[in-house]
Design a protein around this motif. Sequence first.
Motif, PDB file in Angstrom:
ATOM      1  N   ALA A 130      -9.481 -11.123  -3.318  1.00 42.65           N
ATOM      2  CA  ALA A 130     -10.013 -10.791  -4.639  1.00 42.65           C
ATOM      3  C   ALA A 130     -11.513 -10.548  -4.567  1.00 42.65           C
ATOM      4  CB  ALA A 130      -9.715 -11.935  -5.605  1.00 42.65           C
ATOM      5  N   GLY A 131     -11.966  -9.526  -5.282  1.00 42.92           N
ATOM      6  CA  GLY A 131     -13.392  -9.209  -5.283  1.00 42.92           C
ATOM      7  C   GLY A 131     -13.860  -8.643  -3.961  1.00 42.92           C
ATOM      8  N   GLY A 132     -12.935  -8.178  -3.133  1.00 49.53           N
ATOM      9  CA  GLY A 132     -13.284  -7.658  -1.816  1.00 49.53           C
ATOM     10  C   GLY A 132     -13.397  -6.146  -1.802  1.00 49.53           C
ATOM     11  N   HIS A 133     -13.803  -5.600  -0.663  1.00 49.86           N
ATOM     12  CA  HIS A 133     -13.894  -4.149  -0.496  1.00 49.86           C
ATOM     13  C   HIS A 133     -13.596  -3.809   0.951  1.00 49.86           C
ATOM     14  CE1 HIS A 133     -18.006  -5.131   0.901  1.00 49.86           C
ATOM     15  NE2 HIS A 133     -18.125  -5.816  -0.226  1.00 49.86           N
ATOM     16  N   TRP A 134     -13.189  -2.528   1.173  1.00 50.46           N
ATOM     17  CA  TRP A 134     -12.643  -2.130   2.465  1.00 50.46           C
ATOM     18  C   TRP A 134     -12.721  -0.620   2.561  1.00 50.46           C
ATOM     19  CZ3 TRP A 134      -8.271   0.906   3.451  1.00 50.46           C
ATOM     20  CH2 TRP A 134      -7.672   0.796   4.722  1.00 50.46           C
ATOM     21  N   SER A 135     -12.832  -0.090   3.763  1.00 51.43           N
ATOM     22  CA  SER A 135     -12.792   1.361   3.953  1.00 51.43           C
ATOM     23  C   SER A 135     -12.252   1.670   5.338  1.00 51.43           C
ATOM     24  CB  SER A 135     -14.177   1.986   3.761  1.00 51.43           C
ATOM     25  OG  SER A 135     -15.101   1.492   4.712  1.00 51.43           O
ATOM     26  N   LEU A 136     -11.677   2.863   5.483  1.00 52.58           N
ATOM     27  CA  LEU A 136     -11.126   3.287   6.762  1.00 52.58           C
ATOM     28  C   LEU A 136     -10.891   4.794   6.721  1.00 52.58           C
ATOM     29  CD1 LEU A 136     -10.079   2.033   9.478  1.00 52.58           C
ATOM     30  CD2 LEU A 136      -7.778   2.219   8.496  1.00 52.58           C
ATOM     31  N   ARG A 137     -11.111   5.426   7.855  1.00 55.11           N
ATOM     32  CA  ARG A 137     -10.765   6.831   7.992  1.00 55.11           C
ATOM     33  C   ARG A 137      -9.307   6.918   8.434  1.00 55.11           C
ATOM     34  NH1 ARG A 137     -13.985  11.606  11.293  1.00 55.11           N
ATOM     35  NH2 ARG A 137     -12.255  13.092  11.372  1.00 55.11           N
ATOM     36  N   LEU A 138      -8.498   7.626   7.644  1.00 56.30           N
ATOM     37  CA  LEU A 138      -7.078   7.779   7.937  1.00 56.30           C
ATOM     38  C   LEU A 138      -6.781   9.233   8.282  1.00 56.30           C
ATOM     39  CD1 LEU A 138      -5.467   5.575   5.158  1.00 56.30           C
ATOM     40  CD2 LEU A 138      -5.856   4.999   7.551  1.00 56.30           C
ATOM     41  N   ARG A 139      -5.935   9.420   9.293  1.00 55.20           N
ATOM     42  CA  ARG A 139      -5.545  10.753   9.715  1.00 55.20           C
ATOM     43  C   ARG A 139      -4.428  11.290   8.817  1.00 55.20           C
ATOM     44  NH1 ARG A 139      -9.532  12.664  13.033  1.00 55.20           N
ATOM     45  NH2 ARG A 139     -10.076  11.097  14.631  1.00 55.20           N
ATOM     46  N   ARG A 140      -4.384  12.598   8.662  1.00 53.75           N
ATOM     47  CA  ARG A 140      -3.259  13.189   7.931  1.00 53.75           C
ATOM     48  C   ARG A 140      -1.979  12.901   8.700  1.00 53.75           C
ATOM     49  NH1 ARG A 140      -2.483  19.248   9.162  1.00 53.75           N
ATOM     50  NH2 ARG A 140      -3.599  19.570  11.129  1.00 53.75           N
ATOM     51  N   GLY A 141      -0.920  12.697   7.937  1.00 49.10           N
ATOM     52  CA  GLY A 141       0.323  12.252   8.554  1.00 49.10           C
ATOM     53  C   GLY A 141       0.445  10.741   8.596  1.00 49.10           C
ATOM     54  N   THR A 142      -0.570  10.054   8.067  1.00 50.91           N
ATOM     55  CA  THR A 142      -0.540   8.596   7.961  1.00 50.91           C
ATOM     56  C   THR A 142      -0.018   8.202   6.582  1.00 50.91           C
ATOM     57  OG1 THR A 142      -2.451   8.427   9.430  1.00 50.91           O
ATOM     58  CG2 THR A 142      -1.951   6.503   8.092  1.00 50.91           C
ATOM     59  N   GLN A 143       0.622   7.058   6.504  1.00 47.06           N
ATOM     60  CA  GLN A 143       1.120   6.541   5.239  1.00 47.06           C
ATOM     61  C   GLN A 143       0.536   5.151   4.996  1.00 47.06           C
ATOM     62  OE1 GLN A 143       4.916   8.201   4.238  1.00 47.06           O
ATOM     63  NE2 GLN A 143       5.705   6.180   3.749  1.00 47.06           N
ATOM     64  N   MET A 144       0.197   4.878   3.745  1.00 44.95           N
ATOM     65  CA  MET A 144      -0.372   3.575   3.368  1.00 44.95           C
ATOM     66  C   MET A 144       0.402   2.992   2.193  1.00 44.95           C
ATOM     67  SD  MET A 144      -4.080   2.691   1.638  1.00 44.95           S
ATOM     68  CE  MET A 144      -5.094   2.943   3.081  1.00 44.95           C
ATOM     69  N   ARG A 145       0.885   1.767   2.360  1.00 46.12           N
ATOM     70  CA  ARG A 145       1.494   1.036   1.260  1.00 46.12           C
ATOM     71  C   ARG A 145       0.507  -0.024   0.774  1.00 46.12           C
ATOM     72  NH1 ARG A 145       5.588  -1.308   3.684  1.00 46.12           N
ATOM     73  NH2 ARG A 145       7.069   0.392   3.301  1.00 46.12           N
ATOM     74  N   ILE A 146       0.276  -0.057  -0.544  1.00 44.58           N
ATOM     75  CA  ILE A 146      -0.612  -1.046  -1.163  1.00 44.58           C
ATOM     76  C   ILE A 146       0.249  -1.927  -2.055  1.00 44.58           C
ATOM     77  CG2 ILE A 146      -2.780  -1.390  -2.411  1.00 44.58           C
ATOM     78  CD1 ILE A 146      -3.177   1.711  -2.093  1.00 44.58           C
ATOM     79  N   THR A 147       0.127  -3.236  -1.897  1.00 40.50           N
ATOM     80  CA  THR A 147       0.965  -4.172  -2.641  1.00 40.50           C
ATOM     81  C   THR A 147       0.107  -5.141  -3.443  1.00 40.50           C
ATOM     82  OG1 THR A 147       2.691  -4.064  -0.943  1.00 40.50           O
ATOM     83  CG2 THR A 147       2.772  -5.932  -2.454  1.00 40.50           C
ATOM     84  N   ASP A 148       0.439  -5.286  -4.720  1.00 42.57           N
ATOM     85  CA  ASP A 148      -0.187  -6.275  -5.588  1.00 42.57           C
ATOM     86  C   ASP A 148       0.529  -7.605  -5.340  1.00 42.57           C
ATOM     87  OD1 ASP A 148      -1.320  -7.767  -7.595  1.00 42.57           O
ATOM     88  OD2 ASP A 148      -0.553  -6.532  -9.247  1.00 42.57           O
ATOM     89  N   ILE A 149      -0.073  -8.460  -4.553  1.00 43.45           N
ATOM     90  CA  ILE A 149       0.612  -9.651  -4.052  1.00 43.45           C
ATOM     91  C   ILE A 149       1.000 -10.623  -5.166  1.00 43.45           C
ATOM     92  CG2 ILE A 149       0.398 -11.654  -2.528  1.00 43.45           C
ATOM     93  CD1 ILE A 149      -1.573  -9.984  -0.845  1.00 43.45           C
ATOM     94  N   GLU A 150       0.089 -10.906  -6.069  1.00 43.07           N
ATOM     95  CA  GLU A 150       0.322 -11.937  -7.079  1.00 43.07           C
ATOM     96  C   GLU A 150       0.650 -11.376  -8.455  1.00 43.07           C
ATOM     97  OE1 GLU A 150      -3.086 -14.463  -7.114  1.00 43.07           O
ATOM     98  OE2 GLU A 150      -2.888 -15.049  -5.014  1.00 43.07           O
TER      99      GLU A 150
END
Length: 243
Positions: free
Chosen positions: A12-32
């Motif tokens: 919580a209250g965090g931040h993040w970044s990353l370079r992702l290549r095309r053809g990549t998939q990302m799943r984001i989950t709201d844990i709580e």
Amino acid sequence: MKDVLYTTEIPAGGHWSLRLRRGTQMRITDIEGGGNAGMLFYNPEDLLERYNAPDTLKCQHTFRLTRGNCLYSDMGRIFASIVEDSLGWHETVCGNSHAAHIAERWGKRDYQNDRNDWHQNGYDAFLVELAKYGLGRADMAANINWFSKVATDADGNMNLDGDHSAPGSSITLRFEMDTLVLLHTCPHPLNTASEYPRKPVRIEIGEAEPVSDDDYCLNYRPENRRGFQNNALYYMGTEMGKR
């Protein structure tokens, strides 16, 4: 998604970044449940190209984001497509929380004095990540707020639906371009909870299946097919060089 190759949890209250290549998939989950994940996209090869919220909404004739929607740059190209969504509604019009909003609503706390109990805001969280790539305030764009739903009342006021996202809600993005992804887990600007919301999210990254001609996102709107064509034109020289 094929095998998950990387996973991490953003507190919580965090931040993040990353370079992702095309053809990549990302799943984001709201844990709580009740979470908010702010997100921005940039072209790592040309950082002047970034996510465009107005174009994303108007070319797909929508106010909300869900499965089938594509996320457009200001050059008419598609950064990513939403290939899975358990909620059906995510917003991209309300922007970020700011330090003044957070201080007024939940009191001012800083990391120097409060450590992990401090109150970070979305705008400053993005600025920290932008600085890692030589970007700053002038490069801020209107962001997506995953897991957040807003509705209007009879007077036209927008309000956040605090019960929208249940624990385990998720959304999956397939990246159609090489993309610099910025993310934060700070409160939505319309959040009126009595306590500062502390909601983490999980990120899982893997390889996406190839886009077929009957792909749901490709055919969701006629405009999306043109967006994919713009991407193909952008990468034409790269693809020819592989032959």
